[in-house]
Write a protein that holds these residues in place. Structure first.
Motif: not given
Length: 443
Positions: A295-303, A318-324, A329-333, A372-380
């Motif tokens: 799966s992919l996620c579009t919003t990250v919340s932390a509390f 608490h707060g939330s971030m909507t990903l572009p 990708d664990p770095v992005i999340i 030419t566009l796609g998800a910010n998938s984990d590069p490995g």
């Protein structure tokens, strides 16, 4: 019509007995026959008990500190939750069970549904052989219930657990021979029926339905109108009409809408530095589960929250971030989780819990956009981290703010920080750690 598409085969429910407590005895046979309890995170409450512990009157959910002294007098053996061991033995158990009967649906870590196309006696013999094989090969005792529906299979399975003369295998046909099962159902409180929770049980008791037999004899259509279609299905299942079908994701830990990783701290902590360390670790855990289900996620919340630490005034942030773009990708999340909490942590507050919530989940294979566009998938990176941790031990490497570098001590699952979960009575993880494998000496 109810049961119109129901399979002709019988439902077989295999459920491990006192699973967590039984797992503790597999590599420590000296615990067999002794009162054993397994505790929740941070060694808080009792979550599993051996039969001997049940006979002492120990109840699930009891805080350990309240019964510690009495338990010591009764020679009760306590163990911290050993999730790695339990998960490993569960996978082995399910693999063995799947070789005996078709249509396996893993419902939870310790139980699965299967289907038997054969008659009752042949099914009984297969189930007895299956139970012996699991006990001999894995070391886990299993009880088996066979019935025309899943709800009745649950009831039959509980009967097999409580009655030794069944030898761990019971067929609903045997229980229902004399009175159609009315006597058995009359002995089952309404709240013990699969799918009937506390709230619904309270409402049913309010209209005079206190036993499974009374629910079975009620009007399913009227009950659907008054309560829900799920209760109607339960009533039909109690009458022998299969209408609760297999869920492909029941035991796979798959989440379709949101994914949460939240923990209580080993001890309360103050300051943003400690909180973002914990949030970074939890974000990495959440990413593992996200990738595991593709799966992919579009919003990250932390509390984070203080609860009622030392009777103080509860506080939370608490707060939330909507990903572009959707990502796994664990770095992005992890970065988004830290950013979501930045500036909202009160320095004077002692926080007792934190967590990361991933929402807006979508199927990675089904996500499409412009060429030419796609998800910010984990590069490995995740696979590299996994290889390092598998070779050198868990949490040897991680992402951001020392999140992943573990401290000293065999039992450390996380970073050895003050907020890391306490498991002071953890047994060896014999099936997943080379350094903790049991050693056998031949004389």
């Amino acid at each position: 019509m109810p049961g119109e598409h129901a399979p002709a085969s019988m439902v077989v429910l295999a459920d491990a007995n006192n699973f967590f407590a039984s797992c503790e005895t597999v590599f420590h046979p000296e615990l067999a026959g002794k009162p054993v309890v397994v505790l929740s995170n941070n060694d808080g409450c009792v979550v599993a008990r051996s039969n001997e512990a049940k006979q002492l009157g120990i109840i699930n959910g009891t805080p350990w500190f309240m019964i510690r002294e009495a338990a010591e007098r009764d020679h009760v053996i306590a163990r911290s939750s050993n999730y790695e061991l339990y998960g490993s033995l569960s996978r082995r158990m399910m693999s063995v069970l799947s070789t005996f009967l078709p249509g396996q649906e893993v419902y939870s870590i310790d139980e699965c549904f299967m289907r038997s196309p054969w008659d009752g006696e042949r099914t009984r013999q297969i189930c007895l052989a299956m139970r012996r094989t699991v006990l001999q090969g894995i070391g886990i005792p299993v009880s088996v219930g066979v019935a025309p529906t899943k709800t009745l299979a649950k009831i039959t399975n509980h009967w097999a657990k409580r009655h030794e003369r069944s030898h761990g295998v019971t067929l609903w046909h045997d229980l229902a021979q004399s009175d159609g099962g009315a006597g058995i159902l009359a002995s089952i409180p309404i709240e013990d029926i699969w799918g009937v929770g506390r709230r619904l049980a309270k409402r049913l008791r309010g209209i005079g339905i206190r036993q499974a037999a009374q629910l079975r004899d009620s009007d399913p259509v009227a009950m659907r109108r008054r309560f829900s279609v799920q209760l109607e299905r339960t009533i039909l299942e109690l009458n022998g009409f299969p209408c609760i079908y297999d869920d492909d994701h029941a035991g796979g830990n798959t989440r379709n809408t949101e994914l949460l990783c939240s923990r209580m701290f080993g001890e309360p902590v103050q300051g943003e530095d400690h909180i973002v360390q914990a949030v970074s670790v939890y974000a990495q855990y959440a990413c593992r589960r996200l990738q595991r289900q593709h799966s992919l996620c579009t919003t990250v919340s932390a509390f984070c929250s203080s609860g009622n630490v030392h009777t103080g005034i509860p506080s939370a942030a608490h707060g939330s971030m909507t990903l572009p773009d959707p990502s796994d990708d664990p770095v992005i999340i992890a970065a988004a989780a830290r950013t979501a909490l930045h500036g909202s942590i009160i320095p004077s507050v002692r926080y007792a819990r934190a967590g990361v919530l991933l929402t807006g989940l979508i199927d990675a294979d089904a996500f499409h956009t412009l060429p030419t566009l796609g998800a910010n998938s984990d590069p490995g990176l995740s696979s590299v981290l996994e290889q390092v941790n598998r070779r050198f031990g868990p949490m040897r490497v991680g992402i951001g703010c020392a999140a992943g570098i573990r401290g000293e001590g065999r039992a450390s699952e996380e970073v050895g920080a003050r907020w890391a979960m306490k498991r002071n009575m953890l047994s060896q993880r014999c099936t997943t750690r080379w350094e903790e494998m049991p050693v056998v000496h031949a004389n």
